[in-house]
Structure formats: structure tokens, C-alpha cells
Motif scaffolding. Structure first.
Motif, mmCIF file in Angstrom:
data_model
loop_
_atom_site.group_PDB
_atom_site.id
_atom_site.type_symbol
_atom_site.label_atom_id
_atom_site.label_comp_id
_atom_site.label_asym_id
_atom_site.label_seq_id
_atom_site.Cartn_x
_atom_site.Cartn_y
_atom_site.Cartn_z
ATOM 1 N N ALA A 21 0.810 -1.210 -0.140
ATOM 2 C CA ALA A 21 -0.127 -0.121 0.286
ATOM 3 C C ALA A 21 0.862 1.179 0.045
ATOM 4 O O ALA A 21 0.639 1.931 -0.684
ATOM 5 C CB ALA A 21 -0.873 -0.031 1.124
ATOM 6 N N GLU A 22 2.007 1.400 0.876
ATOM 7 C CA GLU A 22 3.048 2.343 0.811
ATOM 8 C C GLU A 22 3.677 2.355 -0.428
ATOM 9 O O GLU A 22 3.638 3.506 -1.004
ATOM 10 C CB GLU A 22 3.884 2.133 1.771
ATOM 11 C CG GLU A 22 3.466 2.259 3.196
ATOM 12 C CD GLU A 22 4.579 1.903 4.411
ATOM 13 O OE1 GLU A 22 5.694 2.094 4.028
ATOM 14 O OE2 GLU A 22 3.937 1.629 5.580
ATOM 15 N N ASN A 23 3.973 1.380 -1.107
ATOM 16 C CA ASN A 23 4.654 1.415 -2.505
ATOM 17 C C ASN A 23 3.551 1.950 -3.416
ATOM 18 O O ASN A 23 3.971 2.917 -4.473
ATOM 19 C CB ASN A 23 5.233 0.068 -2.919
ATOM 20 C CG ASN A 23 6.321 -0.285 -2.240
ATOM 21 O OD1 ASN A 23 6.934 0.480 -1.615
ATOM 22 N ND2 ASN A 23 6.614 -1.718 -2.428
ATOM 23 N N ALA A 24 2.356 1.571 -3.386
ATOM 24 C CA ALA A 24 1.436 1.915 -4.482
ATOM 25 C C ALA A 24 1.100 3.567 -4.188
ATOM 26 O O ALA A 24 1.036 4.230 -5.282
ATOM 27 C CB ALA A 24 0.077 1.240 -4.158
ATOM 28 N N THR A 25 1.003 3.997 -3.066
ATOM 29 C CA THR A 25 0.929 5.419 -2.812
ATOM 30 C C THR A 25 2.096 6.337 -3.331
ATOM 31 O O THR A 25 2.024 7.299 -3.947
ATOM 32 C CB THR A 25 0.766 5.731 -1.205
ATOM 33 O OG1 THR A 25 -0.695 4.957 -0.811
ATOM 34 C CG2 THR A 25 0.812 7.264 -0.959
ATOM 35 N N GLU A 26 3.235 5.615 -3.105
ATOM 36 C CA GLU A 26 4.519 6.583 -3.542
ATOM 37 C C GLU A 26 4.461 6.502 -5.101
ATOM 38 O O GLU A 26 5.015 7.649 -5.849
ATOM 39 C CB GLU A 26 5.801 5.824 -3.091
ATOM 40 C CG GLU A 26 7.087 6.475 -3.455
ATOM 41 C CD GLU A 26 7.039 7.838 -2.977
ATOM 42 O OE1 GLU A 26 7.870 8.764 -3.552
ATOM 43 O OE2 GLU A 26 6.469 8.183 -1.992
ATOM 44 N N ILE A 27 4.099 5.354 -5.662
ATOM 45 C CA ILE A 27 3.770 5.494 -7.260
ATOM 46 C C ILE A 27 2.950 6.638 -7.730
ATOM 47 O O ILE A 27 3.316 7.419 -8.550
ATOM 48 C CB ILE A 27 3.511 4.152 -7.863
ATOM 49 C CG1 ILE A 27 4.544 3.158 -7.650
ATOM 50 C CG2 ILE A 27 2.922 4.378 -9.293
ATOM 51 C CD1 ILE A 27 4.247 1.748 -7.775
ATOM 52 N N CYS A 28 1.789 6.700 -6.708
ATOM 53 C CA CYS A 28 0.831 7.897 -7.109
ATOM 54 C C CYS A 28 1.644 9.367 -6.889
ATOM 55 O O CYS A 28 1.204 10.201 -7.830
ATOM 56 C CB CYS A 28 -0.370 7.516 -6.533
ATOM 57 S SG CYS A 28 -1.219 6.216 -6.969
ATOM 58 N N ASN A 29 2.175 9.345 -5.855
ATOM 59 C CA ASN A 29 3.127 10.391 -5.547
ATOM 60 C C ASN A 29 3.919 11.123 -6.770
ATOM 61 O O ASN A 29 3.695 12.033 -7.184
ATOM 62 C CB ASN A 29 3.681 10.283 -4.273
ATOM 63 C CG ASN A 29 4.194 11.695 -3.930
ATOM 64 O OD1 ASN A 29 3.559 12.636 -4.048
ATOM 65 N ND2 ASN A 29 5.526 11.651 -3.230
ATOM 66 N N ILE A 30 4.656 9.943 -7.135
ATOM 67 C CA ILE A 30 5.729 10.373 -8.338
ATOM 68 C C ILE A 30 4.935 10.610 -9.452
ATOM 69 O O ILE A 30 5.272 11.324 -10.391
ATOM 70 C CB ILE A 30 6.772 9.221 -8.472
ATOM 71 C CG1 ILE A 30 7.741 9.114 -7.151
ATOM 72 C CG2 ILE A 30 7.675 9.322 -9.888
ATOM 73 C CD1 ILE A 30 8.453 8.109 -6.951
ATOM 74 N N PHE A 31 3.799 9.981 -9.942
ATOM 75 C CA PHE A 31 3.022 10.162 -11.184
ATOM 76 C C PHE A 31 2.658 11.554 -11.193
ATOM 77 O O PHE A 31 2.352 12.044 -12.445
ATOM 78 C CB PHE A 31 1.834 9.095 -10.834
ATOM 79 C CG PHE A 31 0.951 8.992 -12.316
ATOM 80 C CD1 PHE A 31 1.284 8.115 -13.283
ATOM 81 C CD2 PHE A 31 -0.111 10.027 -12.761
ATOM 82 C CE1 PHE A 31 0.741 7.950 -14.488
ATOM 83 C CE2 PHE A 31 -0.594 9.950 -13.972
ATOM 84 C CZ PHE A 31 -0.339 8.859 -14.847
ATOM 85 N N GLY A 32 2.420 12.246 -10.176
ATOM 86 C CA GLY A 32 2.029 13.556 -10.047
ATOM 87 C C GLY A 32 2.977 14.508 -10.713
ATOM 88 O O GLY A 32 2.555 15.460 -11.454
#
Length: 161
Positions: free
Chosen positions: A91-102
Motif C-alpha cells: 500500500a505504501e509502494n502504491a501510494t509512492e507511485i501515485c505521488n511520483i505520477f503527479g
């Protein structure tokens, strides 16, 4: 000047650089309302906390991308999909991917937007306005994403006008 949807090539390049895997993309159908509860939804806002964009990864893409980032073997990712369960590290990794996607959503000369909150599959529902933008026609991108060695799933991105 208005914010633009990132080109699929930019999405592919970002994911390849981030995950260290070959990424292939193809157009796909938009997510349906019934699929929303099984998708990770990321909400992006501007500095005034006004909704600016909404991103969704279906369950498969959420798990495969998080596992690839965390170097979890593909078999472990497949087990999580079968069990329909996301571990806390994933879940943390998925959130980080979304953060970088920004980073794909920010353009010079436009107000900065940032990841505000993520909503995991089978967790609390995203706000109605965010879900509504993901389901509406308009400035959007819908892609089938395949992660080399893992598998794939669907990505949906909608920009708020």
C-alpha cells in the motif's frame, strides 16, 4: 494555458524508470462504477486544496506495480491478487507511485498540484466528486498497462476542468 493529459509515452517512460521493468500500454475502456471499490484512487489538489486530478489503478495494477517497486516476486503479487489483499508495504509502494505520477501532471506556468490522498481497494470510498470525475467523459486517459514479468491492469486519469 490549461493542464494537459500526459502522453502515453510519458506514462510509459515514468513507469519504466520507476519500476525498472518494460512497460507496454494500450488504450482501454474507462473504469465503470462497479469497479471503483476495487481500485486505488489518488486525489490530486492545488495549493488551495481544490480538486485538480484523479487517478485510479485497478486492483491488479495496484498490486503488480507496488510489487515491482518493492522487488516482491511475481508469485507473491499473484497471491495477493488471488486473495484480493494488499499488504501494508505494498500500500505504501502504491501510494509512492501515485505521488511520483503527479510529476506528469505539473507544467511550467501552471499552479502546482500534489497528491492529497489515496484510497485503497476495499477501503473507505473516495469523495463523490473524485469518483464522479473518474466516471465522467472529458479530459481523461484510460490505459491498459502491462508490467514486464508481472502482469497488468487498468489505469484511469481524469483532469478536473
Amino acid at each position: 494555458m490549461s493542464r494537459t493529459i500526459p502522453a502515453p509515452k510519458h506514462v510509459r517512460d515514468l513507469l519504466e524508470d520507476l519500476l525498472g521493468r518494460t512497460i507496454t500500454l494500450a488504450p482501454t475502456e474507462p473504469l465503470r462504477s462497479a469497479e471503483m471499490h476495487q481500485s486505488m484512487v489518488a486525489v490530486y489538489v492545488d495549493d488551495g486544496l481544490k480538486l485538480a486530478a484523479v487517478l485510479a489503478f485497478d486492483l491488479n495494477l495496484t498490486i503488480y506495480s507496488a510489487a515491482a517497486l518493492g522487488l516482491i516476486p511475481p508469485g507473491g503479487a499473484k497471491d495477493m491478487i488471488k486473495d484480493r489483499e494488499i499488504m501494508s508495504l505494498d500500500a505504501e509502494n502504491a501510494t509512492e507511485i501515485c505521488n511520483i505520477f503527479g510529476t506528469l501532471l505539473n507544467h511550467e506556468g501552471l499552479p502546482h498540484i500534489r497528491l492529497y490522498q489515496t484510497f485503497l481497494p476495499d477501503g473507505p470510498a473516495p469523495p463523490n466528486d473524485a469518483s464522479g470525475h473518474l466516471l465522467a467523459l472529458g479530459r481523461r486517459l484510460d490505459l491498459l498497462v502491462q508490467i514486464g514479468g508481472y502482469g497488468g491492469g487498468r489505469l484511469a486519469l481524469s483532469l478536473v476542468a
